[in-house]
Design a protein around this motif. Structure first.
Motif, short mmCIF file in Angstrom:
data_model
loop_
_atom_site.label_atom_id
_atom_site.label_comp_id
_atom_site.label_asym_id
_atom_site.label_seq_id
_atom_site.Cartn_x
_atom_site.Cartn_y
_atom_site.Cartn_z
N TYR A 113 7.33 -11.91 -16.10
CA TYR A 113 7.37 -13.34 -15.82
C TYR A 113 6.38 -13.71 -14.71
CZ TYR A 113 8.75 -18.09 -15.15
OH TYR A 113 8.70 -19.45 -15.06
N ALA A 114 6.38 -12.93 -13.63
CA ALA A 114 5.47 -13.23 -12.51
C ALA A 114 4.01 -13.19 -12.98
CB ALA A 114 5.70 -12.24 -11.37
N LEU A 115 3.67 -12.20 -13.80
CA LEU A 115 2.30 -12.09 -14.31
C LEU A 115 1.96 -13.28 -15.21
CD1 LEU A 115 2.23 -8.32 -15.30
CD2 LEU A 115 0.97 -9.34 -13.38
N SER A 116 2.93 -13.69 -16.02
CA SER A 116 2.68 -14.80 -16.95
C SER A 116 2.40 -16.09 -16.19
CB SER A 116 3.85 -14.99 -17.91
OG SER A 116 4.92 -15.65 -17.24
N GLU A 117 2.89 -16.18 -14.97
CA GLU A 117 2.66 -17.37 -14.13
C GLU A 117 1.47 -17.18 -13.19
OE1 GLU A 117 4.23 -20.42 -14.08
OE2 GLU A 117 4.94 -19.72 -16.02
N GLY A 118 0.81 -16.02 -13.30
CA GLY A 118 -0.42 -15.84 -12.54
C GLY A 118 -0.28 -15.16 -11.19
N LEU A 119 0.91 -14.68 -10.85
CA LEU A 119 1.03 -13.90 -9.61
C LEU A 119 0.63 -12.45 -9.88
CD1 LEU A 119 4.40 -14.70 -7.74
CD2 LEU A 119 2.08 -15.47 -7.18
N GLY A 120 0.04 -11.81 -8.88
CA GLY A 120 -0.16 -10.37 -8.94
C GLY A 120 1.15 -9.68 -8.60
N VAL A 121 1.37 -8.51 -9.20
CA VAL A 121 2.62 -7.78 -8.98
C VAL A 121 2.35 -6.45 -8.28
CG1 VAL A 121 4.53 -6.59 -10.14
CG2 VAL A 121 3.83 -8.87 -10.91
N ILE A 122 3.04 -6.24 -7.18
CA ILE A 122 3.05 -4.93 -6.53
C ILE A 122 4.29 -4.24 -7.06
CG2 ILE A 122 3.13 -3.71 -4.31
CD1 ILE A 122 1.92 -6.35 -3.06
N ALA A 123 4.09 -3.35 -8.02
CA ALA A 123 5.18 -2.78 -8.81
C ALA A 123 5.60 -1.44 -8.19
CB ALA A 123 4.72 -2.57 -10.26
N CYS A 124 6.78 -1.44 -7.57
CA CYS A 124 7.21 -0.25 -6.84
C CYS A 124 7.99 0.71 -7.73
CB CYS A 124 8.10 -0.65 -5.68
SG CYS A 124 7.34 -1.79 -4.51
N ILE A 125 7.80 1.99 -7.45
CA ILE A 125 8.56 3.06 -8.10
C ILE A 125 8.76 4.18 -7.08
CG2 ILE A 125 7.57 2.54 -10.38
CD1 ILE A 125 5.83 5.00 -10.08
N GLY A 126 9.64 5.10 -7.38
CA GLY A 126 9.78 6.24 -6.48
C GLY A 126 11.12 6.91 -6.62
N GLU A 127 11.13 8.22 -6.37
CA GLU A 127 12.34 9.03 -6.57
C GLU A 127 13.17 9.16 -5.29
OE1 GLU A 127 9.45 10.23 -5.85
OE2 GLU A 127 9.74 11.97 -4.53
N LEU A 128 14.47 9.39 -5.48
CA LEU A 128 15.38 9.70 -4.38
C LEU A 128 15.19 11.16 -3.96
CD1 LEU A 128 18.57 8.18 -6.07
CD2 LEU A 128 17.45 7.24 -4.02
N LEU A 129 15.66 11.49 -2.78
CA LEU A 129 15.57 12.89 -2.31
C LEU A 129 16.26 13.84 -3.29
CD1 LEU A 129 14.71 14.92 -0.16
CD2 LEU A 129 16.87 14.49 1.02
N GLU A 130 17.48 13.46 -3.74
CA GLU A 130 18.21 14.37 -4.64
C GLU A 130 17.45 14.57 -5.95
OE1 GLU A 130 21.12 11.35 -4.15
OE2 GLU A 130 21.70 11.44 -6.26
N GLU A 131 16.73 13.53 -6.39
CA GLU A 131 15.95 13.66 -7.62
C GLU A 131 14.76 14.59 -7.40
OE1 GLU A 131 17.14 9.29 -9.46
OE2 GLU A 131 15.43 9.42 -8.11
N ARG A 132 14.11 14.46 -6.24
CA ARG A 132 13.00 15.39 -5.92
C ARG A 132 13.51 16.82 -5.87
NH1 ARG A 132 7.65 16.12 -3.69
NH2 ARG A 132 7.25 14.02 -4.45
N GLU A 133 14.64 17.00 -5.18
CA GLU A 133 15.17 18.37 -5.03
C GLU A 133 15.61 18.96 -6.35
OE1 GLU A 133 17.99 17.76 -1.84
OE2 GLU A 133 16.46 18.27 -0.32
N ALA A 134 15.98 18.09 -7.30
CA ALA A 134 16.37 18.58 -8.62
C ALA A 134 15.16 18.73 -9.55
CB ALA A 134 17.39 17.63 -9.24
N GLY A 135 13.96 18.56 -9.02
CA GLY A 135 12.75 18.73 -9.84
C GLY A 135 12.51 17.58 -10.80
#
Ligand code: 13P
Length: 247
Positions: A113-135
């Protein structure tokens, strides 16, 4: 790949007074010309920031409603962010995912929706510590990235922010090697699942305990195209140091 991009996410911090001092410091800072610089103030201070901050620095929301505004108590619409002069919005931040409970599909819809209205999106992602430790670091990041890819029609106006949750606000910055390993994997994912062009053009920035002392080493890595900075973005001179760590 792409112009270096540094965002300052002020989160839920500041007062009219502290923000007016931060604006003055940013207006006085010498910033490398070849860097996109963006700050994301709390909604209630965006107008103050737009009125007094140099045009050299663009302004972002920290979140936005998933569609057109209306009867959605407490929400802020994309149209309102644009009305105040914002060019960007941060979406899918770990605090919205893990503290407030936003899910991949909802975040993908917000991005579209934000893109369709012309805003740029800073799209965040990232794992939790437990997810990193579980590979599971790559699995988690790819799944979050796929939710954006499934929802958006174009990657022209998206910056990906890889922010491992264990590094956010903890002082435990990812090592340059740890960050680079994920960034190149994300770029490969884009190449295999979107296109080679999108993979090479899309900026992938790192966030999580970035400061004036560690940004230069991180910035040397091939696939680190900038930073999303929390705590250290509340100090004008230190934020300028991070902006100027472009190599
Ligand atoms: P810190 O820089 O305070 O670790 O926060 C990072 C972040 O979440 C930026 O969005």
């Amino acid at each position: 790949s792409g112009k270096f991009f540094v965002g300052g996410n002020w989160k839920c911090n500041g007062t009219k007074d502290s923000i007016s001092k931060l604006i003055a410091d940013l207006n006085n800072a010498k910033l490398e010309p070849d860097v996109d610089v963006v700050v994301a103030p709390p909604f209630v201070y965006i107008d103050q920031v737009k009125t007094s901050l140099t045009d050299r620095i663009e302004v972002s929301g920290q979140n936005s409603w998933v569609g057109k505004g209306g009867a959605f108590t407490g929400e802020i619409s994309v149209e309102q962010l644009k009305d105040l002069g914002c060019k960007w919005v941060i979406l899918g931040h770990s605090e919205r995912r893990h503290v407030i409970g936003e899910k991949d599909e909802f975040i993908g819809k917000k991005a579209a929706y934000a893109l369709s209205e012309g805003l740029g999106v800073i799209a965040c992602i990232g794992e939790l510590l437990e997810e990193r430790e579980a590979g599971k670091t790559f699995d988690v990041c790819f799944q979050q990235l796929k939710a954006y890819a499934d929802a958006v029609p174009s990657w022209d106006n998206i910056v990906i922010a890889y922010e491992p949750v264990w590094a956010i606000g903890t002082g435990k910055v990812a090592s340059p090697e740890q960050a680079q390993e994920v960034h190149i994997a994300l770029r490969d994912w884009l190449k295999n699942n979107v296109s080679a062009e999108v993979a090479s053009k899309t900026r992938i920035i790192y966030g999580g305990s970035v400061n004036g002392g560690n940004s230069a080493e991180l910035a040397k890595k091939e696939d680190i195209d900038g930073f999303l900075v929390g705590g250290a973005s509340l100090k004008g001179p230190e934020f300028a140091t991070i902006v100027n760590s472009v190599t």
